[in-house]
Design an enzyme around this catalytic site. Structure first.
Site, PDB file in Angstrom:
ATOM      1  NE  ARG A 118      -0.324   0.181   4.661  1.00  0.00           N
ATOM      2  CZ  ARG A 118       0.609   0.694   5.543  1.00  0.00           C
ATOM      3  NH1 ARG A 118       1.356   2.438   4.507  1.00  0.00           N
ATOM      4  NH2 ARG A 118       1.482   0.833   6.721  1.00  0.00           N
ATOM      5  N   GLY A 119       0.284   2.177  -0.280  1.00  0.00           N
ATOM      6  CA  GLY A 119       1.083   3.577  -0.347  1.00  0.00           C
ATOM      7  C   GLY A 119       1.209   3.879   1.116  1.00  0.00           C
ATOM      8  N   GLY A 120       2.214   4.786   1.864  1.00  0.00           N
ATOM      9  CA  GLY A 120       2.139   5.651   2.989  1.00  0.00           C
ATOM     10  C   GLY A 120       3.458   4.828   3.394  1.00  0.00           C
ATOM     11  CB  THR A 177       0.005   1.569   9.767  1.00  0.00           C
ATOM     12  OG1 THR A 177      -0.340   2.432   8.992  1.00  0.00           O
ATOM     13  CG2 THR A 177      -1.202   2.296  10.550  1.00  0.00           C
ATOM     14  CG  HIS A 216      -3.648  -2.746  10.907  1.00  0.00           C
ATOM     15  ND1 HIS A 216      -3.978  -1.534  11.193  1.00  0.00           N
ATOM     16  CD2 HIS A 216      -3.035  -2.934  10.285  1.00  0.00           C
ATOM     17  CE1 HIS A 216      -3.875  -0.805  10.043  1.00  0.00           C
ATOM     18  NE2 HIS A 216      -3.024  -1.078   9.514  1.00  0.00           N
ATOM     19  CB  ALA A 245      -3.730   5.289   9.934  1.00  0.00           C
ATOM     20  CB  ILE A 246      -6.250   6.914   5.482  1.00  0.00           C
ATOM     21  CG1 ILE A 246      -7.544   7.332   5.802  1.00  0.00           C
ATOM     22  CG2 ILE A 246      -5.892   7.060   3.648  1.00  0.00           C
ATOM     23  CD1 ILE A 246      -8.732   8.382   5.892  1.00  0.00           C
ATOM     24  N   GLY A 276      -7.636   0.696   3.103  1.00  0.00           N
ATOM     25  CA  GLY A 276      -8.829   1.180   3.510  1.00  0.00           C
ATOM     26  C   GLY A 276      -8.647   2.152   4.879  1.00  0.00           C
ATOM     27  CB  CYS A 280       1.868   8.162   8.942  1.00  0.00           C
ATOM     28  SG  CYS A 280       0.574   6.452   9.543  1.00  0.00           S
TER      29      CYS A 280
END
Length: 221
Positions: A75-77, A80, A82, A147-148, A160, A178
């Site tokens: 994914r981008g970014g 992160t 979770h 976060a996205i 997502g 991020c």
């Protein structure tokens, strides 16, 4: 579990913890199927055991203390976290049927999360130069509450957004979330809001129609 904001989409809620790698593999398979014109679009609400995930812009220097599994995601970014108490919503949609505008899609995700937080009395907002969903913590300082991160392949979305209901906030200290070190991380629990995962899901589903309208196709394909 099939819910019904749009019966053409599979709306799934997992109330147990789903291992991150397992969820990623399922997303990959669904993404490929949708790109081939097969299978059903999916919106999946779930939680993971503790894990750090790396986006395509992740900087190894921002992995401060890899105390949990670290997964490259595509994914981008950047990095992160979770974990339990954080509700994740994966959105796998075919934008060829909707809007072929990735920025519009990301803004619609932000708006969906922000509107749902408002339903619980949390004033959240987006900041153009900072990725994520923001609010003010108990001290009044700006802090990240969600976060996205998305990936779009052949116009089919993956990943997502995630919103902090009641995670262990100390787990975020293993990374620079991020890539933003100037601001802290907060949660609904830290703001005095006790929200069960099922209640969050129901509120999110009640707002799903607005999200889908925001990514509706505005021009002929």
């Amino acid at each position: 579990m099939q819910l019904s904001p749009d019966p053409a989409i599979e709306w799934r809620r997992s109330l147990g913890q789903v291992p991150y790698r397992e969820a990623l593999a399922e997303q990959e398979a669904r993404n490929v199927a949708l790109a081939a014109g097969e299978g059903q679009e999916l919106v999946w609400m779930l939680e993971h055991p503790p894990v750090y995930t790396a986006g395509t812009s992740a900087d190894a220097a921002e992995l401060v203390d890899p105390r949990f599994d670290v997964v490259d995601t595509g994914r981008g970014g950047r990095y992160t976290y979770h974990g339990p108490g954080q509700r994740v919503t994966y959105v796998l949609l075919d934008l060829k049927k909707r809007t072929k505008d990735v920025r519009q899609f990301v803004h619609a995700l932000e708006g969906w999360a922000i509107a749902t937080l408002a339903d619980f009395g949390v004033e959240a907002f987006a900041v153009p130069e900072r990725v994520g969903i923001w609010t003010h913590d108990a001290s009044g300082a700006e802090a990240k509450i969600g976060a996205i991160g998305v990936r779009v392949r052949r116009w089919v979305t993956m990943h997502g957004f995630a919103v902090n209901l009641s995670p262990d906030l100390s787990h975020f200290t293993g990374i620079v979330p991020c890539g933003i070190s100037e601001y802290g991380v907060t949660s609904m629990a830290a703001l005095g809001k006790t929200v069960a995962p099922g209640d969050w899901d129901e509120a999110l589903l009640a707002r799903a129609g607005d999200f889908l309208a925001a990514i509706s196709q505005t021009e002929p394909a």
